[in-house]
Write a protein that holds these residues in place. Structure first.
Motif, PDB file in Angstrom:
ATOM      1  N   GLY A 272       0.817  -1.196   0.000  1.00 27.04           N
ATOM      2  CA  GLY A 272       0.000   0.000   0.000  1.00 27.04           C
ATOM      3  C   GLY A 272       0.855   1.250   0.000  1.00 27.04           C
ATOM      4  O   GLY A 272       2.079   1.195   0.122  1.00 27.04           O
ATOM      5  N   VAL A 273       0.179   2.376  -0.142  1.00 27.91           N
ATOM      6  CA  VAL A 273       0.804   3.692  -0.082  1.00 27.91           C
ATOM      7  C   VAL A 273       0.158   4.406   1.096  1.00 27.91           C
ATOM      8  O   VAL A 273      -1.071   4.454   1.206  1.00 27.91           O
ATOM      9  N   TYR A 274       0.990   4.935   1.979  1.00 33.45           N
ATOM     10  CA  TYR A 274       0.524   5.444   3.264  1.00 33.45           C
ATOM     11  C   TYR A 274       1.028   6.873   3.490  1.00 33.45           C
ATOM     12  O   TYR A 274       2.122   7.226   3.062  1.00 33.45           O
ATOM     13  N   LEU A 275       0.249   7.633   4.201  1.00 31.55           N
ATOM     14  CA  LEU A 275       0.611   8.999   4.550  1.00 31.55           C
ATOM     15  C   LEU A 275       0.497   9.147   6.060  1.00 31.55           C
ATOM     16  O   LEU A 275      -0.507   8.736   6.649  1.00 31.55           O
ATOM     17  N   SER A 276       1.536   9.690   6.677  1.00 32.38           N
ATOM     18  CA  SER A 276       1.479   9.937   8.122  1.00 32.38           C
ATOM     19  C   SER A 276       2.208  11.242   8.427  1.00 32.38           C
ATOM     20  O   SER A 276       3.018  11.721   7.624  1.00 32.38           O
ATOM     21  N   ARG A 277       1.937  11.776   9.585  1.00 28.98           N
ATOM     22  CA  ARG A 277       2.519  13.046  10.009  1.00 28.98           C
ATOM     23  C   ARG A 277       3.195  12.856  11.352  1.00 28.98           C
ATOM     24  O   ARG A 277       2.672  12.178  12.237  1.00 28.98           O
ATOM     25  N   PHE A 278       4.357  13.464  11.488  1.00 28.48           N
ATOM     26  CA  PHE A 278       5.141  13.333  12.710  1.00 28.48           C
ATOM     27  C   PHE A 278       5.588  14.724  13.153  1.00 28.48           C
ATOM     28  O   PHE A 278       6.043  15.515  12.331  1.00 28.48           O
ATOM     29  N   GLN A 279       5.459  14.982  14.430  1.00 26.38           N
ATOM     30  CA  GLN A 279       5.922  16.255  14.982  1.00 26.38           C
ATOM     31  C   GLN A 279       6.962  15.984  16.046  1.00 26.38           C
ATOM     32  O   GLN A 279       6.740  15.181  16.943  1.00 26.38           O
ATOM     33  N   ARG A 280       8.097  16.666  15.909  1.00 26.14           N
ATOM     34  CA  ARG A 280       9.216  16.481  16.834  1.00 26.14           C
ATOM     35  C   ARG A 280       9.562  17.841  17.416  1.00 26.14           C
ATOM     36  O   ARG A 280       9.723  18.805  16.692  1.00 26.14           O
ATOM     37  N   GLN A 281       9.715  17.877  18.732  1.00 27.54           N
ATOM     38  CA  GLN A 281      10.146  19.093  19.402  1.00 27.54           C
ATOM     39  C   GLN A 281      11.345  18.766  20.263  1.00 27.54           C
ATOM     40  O   GLN A 281      11.232  18.075  21.270  1.00 27.54           O
ATOM     41  N   ARG A 282      12.498  19.225  19.834  1.00 26.12           N
ATOM     42  CA  ARG A 282      13.718  19.037  20.613  1.00 26.12           C
ATOM     43  C   ARG A 282      13.982  20.301  21.405  1.00 26.12           C
ATOM     44  O   ARG A 282      13.760  21.410  20.909  1.00 26.12           O
ATOM     45  N   PRO A 283      14.491  20.168  22.625  1.00 26.00           N
ATOM     46  CA  PRO A 283      14.783  21.355  23.430  1.00 26.00           C
ATOM     47  C   PRO A 283      15.721  22.313  22.696  1.00 26.00           C
ATOM     48  O   PRO A 283      16.727  21.890  22.123  1.00 26.00           O
ATOM     49  N   GLY A 284      15.342  23.566  22.660  1.00 24.77           N
ATOM     50  CA  GLY A 284      16.178  24.590  22.053  1.00 24.77           C
ATOM     51  C   GLY A 284      16.122  24.650  20.539  1.00 24.77           C
ATOM     52  O   GLY A 284      16.855  25.423  19.926  1.00 24.77           O
ATOM     53  N   GLU A 285      15.273  23.854  19.918  1.00 25.33           N
ATOM     54  CA  GLU A 285      15.168  23.854  18.454  1.00 25.33           C
ATOM     55  C   GLU A 285      13.740  24.153  18.041  1.00 25.33           C
ATOM     56  O   GLU A 285      12.799  23.957  18.805  1.00 25.33           O
ATOM     57  N   ALA A 286      13.605  24.614  16.809  1.00 23.43           N
ATOM     58  CA  ALA A 286      12.273  24.844  16.260  1.00 23.43           C
ATOM     59  C   ALA A 286      11.576  23.494  16.072  1.00 23.43           C
ATOM     60  O   ALA A 286      12.219  22.482  15.807  1.00 23.43           O
ATOM     61  N   ALA A 287      10.278  23.501  16.229  1.00 29.03           N
ATOM     62  CA  ALA A 287       9.503  22.266  16.050  1.00 29.03           C
ATOM     63  C   ALA A 287       9.598  21.797  14.599  1.00 29.03           C
ATOM     64  O   ALA A 287       9.634  22.614  13.680  1.00 29.03           O
ATOM     65  N   GLN A 288       9.660  20.494  14.420  1.00 29.32           N
ATOM     66  CA  GLN A 288       9.651  19.894  13.093  1.00 29.32           C
ATOM     67  C   GLN A 288       8.291  19.272  12.843  1.00 29.32           C
ATOM     68  O   GLN A 288       7.765  18.562  13.704  1.00 29.32           O
ATOM     69  N   ASP A 289       7.737  19.545  11.702  1.00 31.75           N
ATOM     70  CA  ASP A 289       6.462  18.968  11.292  1.00 31.75           C
ATOM     71  C   ASP A 289       6.722  18.242   9.978  1.00 31.75           C
ATOM     72  O   ASP A 289       6.930  18.868   8.940  1.00 31.75           O
ATOM     73  N   ILE A 290       6.764  16.909  10.030  1.00 29.66           N
ATOM     74  CA  ILE A 290       7.176  16.104   8.884  1.00 29.66           C
ATOM     75  C   ILE A 290       6.018  15.209   8.452  1.00 29.66           C
ATOM     76  O   ILE A 290       5.404  14.539   9.277  1.00 29.66           O
ATOM     77  N   THR A 291       5.753  15.202   7.164  1.00 27.83           N
ATOM     78  CA  THR A 291       4.780  14.275   6.598  1.00 27.83           C
ATOM     79  C   THR A 291       5.548  13.225   5.805  1.00 27.83           C
ATOM     80  O   THR A 291       6.429  13.563   5.007  1.00 27.83           O
ATOM     81  N   TYR A 292       5.234  11.968   6.061  1.00 29.46           N
ATOM     82  CA  TYR A 292       5.865  10.856   5.372  1.00 29.46           C
ATOM     83  C   TYR A 292       4.881  10.246   4.377  1.00 29.46           C
ATOM     84  O   TYR A 292       3.722   9.992   4.716  1.00 29.46           O
ATOM     85  N   LEU A 293       5.363  10.007   3.168  1.00 31.87           N
ATOM     86  CA  LEU A 293       4.632   9.269   2.155  1.00 31.87           C
ATOM     87  C   LEU A 293       5.377   7.953   1.976  1.00 31.87           C
ATOM     88  O   LEU A 293       6.511   7.937   1.514  1.00 31.87           O
ATOM     89  N   ARG A 294       4.752   6.865   2.411  1.00 27.95           N
ATOM     90  CA  ARG A 294       5.415   5.552   2.453  1.00 27.95           C
ATOM     91  C   ARG A 294       4.853   4.614   1.399  1.00 27.95           C
ATOM     92  O   ARG A 294       3.644   4.424   1.292  1.00 27.95           O
ATOM     93  N   PHE A 295       5.779   4.019   0.641  1.00 30.63           N
ATOM     94  CA  PHE A 295       5.451   2.935  -0.268  1.00 30.63           C
ATOM     95  C   PHE A 295       5.902   1.652   0.412  1.00 30.63           C
ATOM     96  O   PHE A 295       7.097   1.463   0.641  1.00 30.63           O
ATOM     97  N   ALA A 296       4.944   0.798   0.752  1.00 29.71           N
ATOM     98  CA  ALA A 296       5.271  -0.444   1.457  1.00 29.71           C
ATOM     99  C   ALA A 296       5.091  -1.628   0.508  1.00 29.71           C
ATOM    100  O   ALA A 296       4.076  -1.730  -0.196  1.00 29.71           O
ATOM    101  N   TYR A 297       6.101  -2.485   0.516  1.00 26.80           N
ATOM    102  CA  TYR A 297       6.102  -3.675  -0.327  1.00 26.80           C
ATOM    103  C   TYR A 297       6.199  -4.909   0.552  1.00 26.80           C
ATOM    104  O   TYR A 297       6.793  -4.886   1.626  1.00 26.80           O
ATOM    105  N   THR A 298       5.629  -5.988   0.062  1.00 29.90           N
ATOM    106  CA  THR A 298       5.780  -7.275   0.717  1.00 29.90           C
ATOM    107  C   THR A 298       6.424  -8.230  -0.273  1.00 29.90           C
ATOM    108  O   THR A 298       6.364  -8.010  -1.487  1.00 29.90           O
ATOM    109  N   GLY A 299       7.085  -9.247   0.255  1.00 27.29           N
ATOM    110  CA  GLY A 299       7.765 -10.174  -0.626  1.00 27.29           C
ATOM    111  C   GLY A 299       8.557 -11.213   0.136  1.00 27.29           C
ATOM    112  O   GLY A 299       8.263 -11.498   1.304  1.00 27.29           O
TER     113      GLY A 299
END
Length: 162
Positions: A70-97
């Protein structure tokens, strides 16, 4: 000037053998996490090629995809002390085999501590250690028999040109 949204494209291998799923334990900024053998798509490769490469790098085994899971979309937010927040969206292509032989002389990629074979119940019970909610979602989709042909993802030849 507008800000263009650029999701991070990733690929993942969802590998089952004898009722167990292959995961990797990896070091992340959030601590030790469990993930499918997965990583970022690199320039000049198709999602299928990227998945084969990542599986080899993270498990030391050859991987032969048989289906697009399948093809999947997810969002991740990371906040490290002293750094600007990161807002990352991942587009994942998952294969089986099929997982193939170990490649002699290969070592696990930097940051990958070990591989693990877990039952579906063990994967479900370890959700708090998953790198992404997609680890569980991909396994559940695999268990329910979701499969798509590999040619469902087309890579134009222009991708392979410098």
């Amino acid at each position: 000037m507008s800000n263009r949204w650029n999701p991070s494209v990733t690929v993942a291998a969802v590998i089952e053998r004898d009722g167990r799923y292959l995961l990797v334990e990896e070091e992340t900024p959030e601590g030790l996490r469990l993930n499918n053998p997965a990583g970022h798509l690199e320039p000049g490769e198709s999602p299928l090629e990227g998945c084969v490469r990542e599986a080899l790098e993270e498990t030391t085994h050859r991987f032969t995809p048989t289906h697009l899971l399948g093809v999947y979309l997810s969002r991740f937010q990371r906040q490290r002390p002293g750094e600007a927040a990161q807002d990352i969206t991942y587009l994942r292509f998952a294969y089986t085999g099929e997982l193939g032989e170990t490649v002699a002389g290969r070592v696990l990629d930097t940051g990958i501590l070990r591989t693990l074979w877990l039952t579906p119940d063990e994967v479900r019970a370890s959700q708090d250690r998953h790198r992404s909610p997609l680890v569980l979602r991909c396994m559940e989709d695999h268990l329910r028999g979701q499969r798509h042909p590999l040619d469902a993802v087309y890579t134009d030849p222009s991708v392979f040109q410098p």
